[in-house]
Design an enzyme around this catalytic site. Structure first.
Site, PDB file in Angstrom:
ATOM      1  N   ASP A   1      18.827 -19.993  22.936  1.00  0.00           N
ATOM      2  CA  ASP A   1      19.816 -18.976  23.262  1.00  0.00           C
ATOM      3  C   ASP A   1      19.289 -17.640  22.749  1.00  0.00           C
ATOM      4  O   ASP A   1      18.928 -17.541  21.574  1.00  0.00           O
ATOM      5  CB  ASP A   1      21.137 -19.328  22.558  1.00  0.00           C
ATOM      6  CG  ASP A   1      22.338 -19.014  23.411  1.00  0.00           C
ATOM      7  OD1 ASP A   1      22.414 -17.874  23.898  1.00  0.00           O
ATOM      8  OD2 ASP A   1      23.201 -19.891  23.577  1.00  0.00           O
TER       9      ASP A   1
ATOM     10  N   ASP B   1      22.273 -14.407  26.352  1.00  0.00           N
ATOM     11  CA  ASP B   1      23.665 -14.190  25.980  1.00  0.00           C
ATOM     12  C   ASP B   1      24.119 -12.757  26.252  1.00  0.00           C
ATOM     13  O   ASP B   1      23.416 -11.800  25.912  1.00  0.00           O
ATOM     14  CB  ASP B   1      23.776 -14.470  24.472  1.00  0.00           C
ATOM     15  CG  ASP B   1      25.195 -14.376  23.960  1.00  0.00           C
ATOM     16  OD1 ASP B   1      25.977 -15.291  24.238  1.00  0.00           O
ATOM     17  OD2 ASP B   1      25.527 -13.378  23.287  1.00  0.00           O
TER      18      ASP B   1
ATOM     19  N   GLU C   1      23.561 -14.926  31.188  1.00  0.00           N
ATOM     20  CA  GLU C   1      25.025 -14.922  31.160  1.00  0.00           C
ATOM     21  C   GLU C   1      25.445 -13.558  31.709  1.00  0.00           C
ATOM     22  O   GLU C   1      25.544 -12.582  30.969  1.00  0.00           O
ATOM     23  CB  GLU C   1      25.545 -15.111  29.729  1.00  0.00           C
ATOM     24  CG  GLU C   1      27.052 -15.297  29.723  1.00  0.00           C
ATOM     25  CD  GLU C   1      27.690 -15.096  28.341  1.00  0.00           C
ATOM     26  OE1 GLU C   1      28.726 -15.718  28.104  1.00  0.00           O
ATOM     27  OE2 GLU C   1      27.192 -14.312  27.519  1.00  0.00           O
TER      28      GLU C   1
ATOM     29  N   HIS D   1      30.379 -24.133  26.073  1.00  0.00           N
ATOM     30  CA  HIS D   1      30.988 -23.988  24.745  1.00  0.00           C
ATOM     31  C   HIS D   1      32.023 -22.862  24.682  1.00  0.00           C
ATOM     32  O   HIS D   1      32.623 -22.663  23.640  1.00  0.00           O
ATOM     33  CB  HIS D   1      29.874 -23.731  23.722  1.00  0.00           C
ATOM     34  CG  HIS D   1      29.216 -22.403  23.962  1.00  0.00           C
ATOM     35  ND1 HIS D   1      28.460 -22.137  25.083  1.00  0.00           N
ATOM     36  CD2 HIS D   1      29.252 -21.256  23.260  1.00  0.00           C
ATOM     37  CE1 HIS D   1      28.049 -20.891  25.046  1.00  0.00           C
ATOM     38  NE2 HIS D   1      28.507 -20.327  23.951  1.00  0.00           N
ATOM     39  N   ASP D   2      32.173 -22.113  25.783  1.00  0.00           N
ATOM     40  CA  ASP D   2      33.164 -21.029  25.816  1.00  0.00           C
ATOM     41  C   ASP D   2      34.363 -21.377  26.683  1.00  0.00           C
ATOM     42  O   ASP D   2      35.237 -20.532  26.909  1.00  0.00           O
ATOM     43  CB  ASP D   2      32.536 -19.753  26.408  1.00  0.00           C
ATOM     44  CG  ASP D   2      31.519 -19.132  25.477  1.00  0.00           C
ATOM     45  OD1 ASP D   2      31.635 -19.315  24.250  1.00  0.00           O
ATOM     46  OD2 ASP D   2      30.600 -18.454  25.981  1.00  0.00           O
TER      47      ASP D   2
HETATM   48  C1  NOJ Z   1      28.744 -15.427  24.812  1.00  0.00           C
HETATM   49  C2  NOJ Z   1      28.617 -16.713  24.055  1.00  0.00           C
HETATM   50  O1  NOJ Z   1      28.538 -17.772  24.970  1.00  0.00           O
HETATM   51  C3  NOJ Z   1      29.829 -16.793  23.161  1.00  0.00           C
HETATM   52  O2  NOJ Z   1      29.964 -18.049  22.567  1.00  0.00           O
HETATM   53  C4  NOJ Z   1      29.714 -15.706  22.133  1.00  0.00           C
HETATM   54  O3  NOJ Z   1      30.906 -15.670  21.364  1.00  0.00           O
HETATM   55  C5  NOJ Z   1      29.525 -14.337  22.786  1.00  0.00           C
HETATM   56  N1  NOJ Z   1      28.615 -14.342  23.901  1.00  0.00           N
HETATM   57  C6  NOJ Z   1      28.978 -13.357  21.781  1.00  0.00           C
HETATM   58  O4  NOJ Z   1      27.637 -13.651  21.494  1.00  0.00           O
END
Ligand code: NOJ
Length: 572
Positions: A115, A214, A271, A343-344
């Site tokens: 990541d 990210d 992302e 995970h989000d």
């Molecule tokens: C996206 C990540 O997937 C998330 O888990 C994180 O809190 C934010 N970016 C900040 O890095």
């Protein structure tokens, strides 16, 4: 010509020399390292635990493994706050453990991607500490330190509250798009950019295959720091909206790609949210800076409201249209990476199976749609056994900062304790962050110690050990899905074929053709009702069926039971 080099004690292909776009047609898997497998009994997952499970992943048909952050971190945002990009956090193990994981992955044909969190670092990073101790010195310029006697504008951080925090002892504020312990890095500064490129290349030299990138869209800024009109009582506006007025991101990403990824033929998946049609060409495809970006369109369905408490769950029709529209827009240009959860997000099976019941058949149907639609499927740990949202009984059961914020937002909007809890329970990122369920033992086969973030009431019936023994389990079905990527007859079409919507106007039928050297029809009756469908030609081969065999070759009219999914080759 392919060359070999000695790395980590192993002979392997240099990625630079591998076929360009080597990652196309692969199956990926995301690991949330804290919750995958604990090897030392401290209750937290670690790298040795992942290495132990590589055979399991190989058996699941995985080619690419994305690890959520494992760098040194104070874990304010669970590792997305990095305090040392060159170190493995001791809770995960050592650099030798990481090298072992990379090497063992290679032996099994599994490429590891990490990541890349470079919109921000941790406030504990030495750059930020040096900036604080000398706010006029060179390290202050690694961040956005803005002189002002009050917050420079009304932008709201992704985790709630202002994006600005005072720099102690000065008349300055620093910017943090996320938590105040995640200060934004200043990409305007060429010295900072060099540091980032050096770090990326250091990891690529170690033998990782690339990165998931990210929050990258946030590195562009509106350097005039303009406030935006707000209709909210607190006067704030989500920082995401400020990106409309931001500078172009293109020069940054072009330079990033040229100086790092391109030289290594790395696989990168961004992302990226809110990209315009024009921007797509820049992100993916022939001239793209990344190999792929995630399709997040479906995760945004029902989220127009003021917070989790007034979001609505997507219907099957909305899910279908979001998938088709994403492909209609992107497939001509480049490759999408697909998810049903990460995970989000909450667990996909608890979120998208609109009519229910959420059972093995409907879970397999959702998996069929994701894994067989065009693109690179990213299976998230536990998805392959049908893990569902967890039971949380009070706000104290949650760890995640976004969830705690969602709870306060709901309470401030006047919701009762019970309603606020219900809202965060549906959407909390912790739903997907609890330990992987390897067995029905008290520690879920995840840890011999006190497992972190375990729900007060885990559903022990969902576990790998039991599903290994059951030929009809969700796990074995996922294996059948990924096996299609390597299938001697259909593999080529599944990996590289076009995707064409089918039965689009049939409500709650999510169906598409994959067309390559074969014509494959994938149909899911995504509802809790029977449906009759007439096929354009008789069935030649029933390739896959998520319920017991109800069809045979030669059939042309199908009676599909609720949530039945089938994969067919038709008579030409
Ligand atoms: C996206 C990540 O997937 C998330 O888990 C994180 O809190 C934010 N970016 C900040 O890095």
């Amino acid at each position: 010509m392919e060359t070999e080099m000695i790395c980590l004690g192993l002979f392997h292909l240099r990625r630079q020399d591998m076929e360009k776009d080597w990652w196309k047609g692969k199956v990926a898997y995301q690991i949330y390292p804290k919750s995958f497998k604990d090897s030392n009994g401290d209750g937290v997952g670690d790298l040795k635990g992942i290495t132990k499970k590589l055979d399991y992943l190989q058996n699941l048909g995985i080619d690419i493994l994305w690890l959520s952050p494992i760098y040194k971190s104070p874990f304010i945002d669970q590792g997305y706050d990095i305090s040392d990009y060159y170190a493995i956090d001791p809770i995960f193990g050592t650099m030798e453990d990481m090298e072992e994981l990379i090497a063992e992955g290679k032996k099994r044909g599994i490429s590891i991607i990490m990541d890349l969190v470079v919109n921000h670092c941790s406030s504990h990073h030495e750059w930020f500490q040096k900036a604080l101790s000398d706010p006029d010195g060179p390290y202050a310029d690694y961040f956005y330190f803005i002189e002002s006697d009050k917050e420079p504008n009304n932008w709201e951080s992704y985790f709630g509250g202002s994006v600005w925090e005072p720099v102690p002892g000065t008349n300055k504020y620093y910017l943090h798009s996320y938590h105040k312990d995640q200060p934004d890095l200043n990409w305007q500064n060429p010295v900072l950019r060099e540091e980032i490129y050096k770090m990326i290349n250091w990891w690529l030299d170690k033998g990782i295959a690339g990165f998931r990138i990210d929050a990258i869209i946030n590195i562009k800024k509106d350097l005039e720091w303009r406030s935006l009109p707000s209709d909210r009582e607190n006067g704030l506006v989500p920082v995401l909206e400020s990106l409309v007025n931001a500078q172009s991101i293109e020069p940054f990403l072009q330079e990033l790609n040229e100086r790092t990824f391109a030289k290594y033929n790395a696989f990168t998946v961004g992302e990226v949210f809110n990209e315009t049609d024009e921007e797509l060409h820049f992100f993916i495809g022939k001239d793209g800076v990344f190999s792929s970006i995630f399709d997040f369109k479906q995760t945004c369905l029902g989220q127009e409201g003021k917070g989790w408490f007034d979001h609505t769950l997507p219907t099957a029709e909305e899910l279908k249209e979001s998938i088709f529209q994403a492909h209609e827009r992107a497939d001509r240009i480049g490759v999408l990476s697909t998810i049903i959860e990460n995970h989000d997000e909450p667990r996909g099976v608890s979120h998208y199976i609109a009519e229910g019941p959420v059972n093995d058949t409907s879970k397999k149907a959702l998996g069929t749609i994701q894994v067989l639609r065009k693109g690179i499927p990213f299976i998230y740990q536990g998805q392959e056994i049908g893990m569902e949202n967890q039971v949380f009984e009070s706000v104290e059961d949650f760890d995640d900062i976004a969830t705690i914020n969602g709870y306060h937002v709901a309470k401030e909007a006047g919701l009762s304790e019970e309603e606020a809890l219900a809202a965060i329970a549906n959407y909390s990122r912790d739903n997907a962050r609890t330990p992987m369920q390897w067995s029905a033992e008290p520690g879920l086969g995840f840890s011999d110690g006190p497992a972190w973030l375990i729900s007060p009431k885990p559903d022990y019936s969902i576990n790998v050990e039991d599903q290994e023994k059951d030929p009809d389990s969700i796990l074995n079905y996922y294996r059948q899905l990924t096996a299609l990527y390597r299938h001697p007859l259909y593999g080529n079409t599944i990996r590289f074929g076009d995707m064409i919507p089918a039965y689009r106007d049939r409500e709650n039928i999510i169906a598409f053709e994959r067309r390559g050297d074969k014509r494959i029809l994938v149909i899911s009756n995504f509802q809790n009702r029977q449906a009759t469908l007439e096929l354009p030609a008789p069935i030649k081969t029933l390739v896959l069926n998520n319920t017991a065999g109800l069809f045979q070759e030669g059939d042309q009219v199908l009676e599909l039971v609720p949530y039945q999914s089938i994969v067919l080759e038709l008579v030409e």
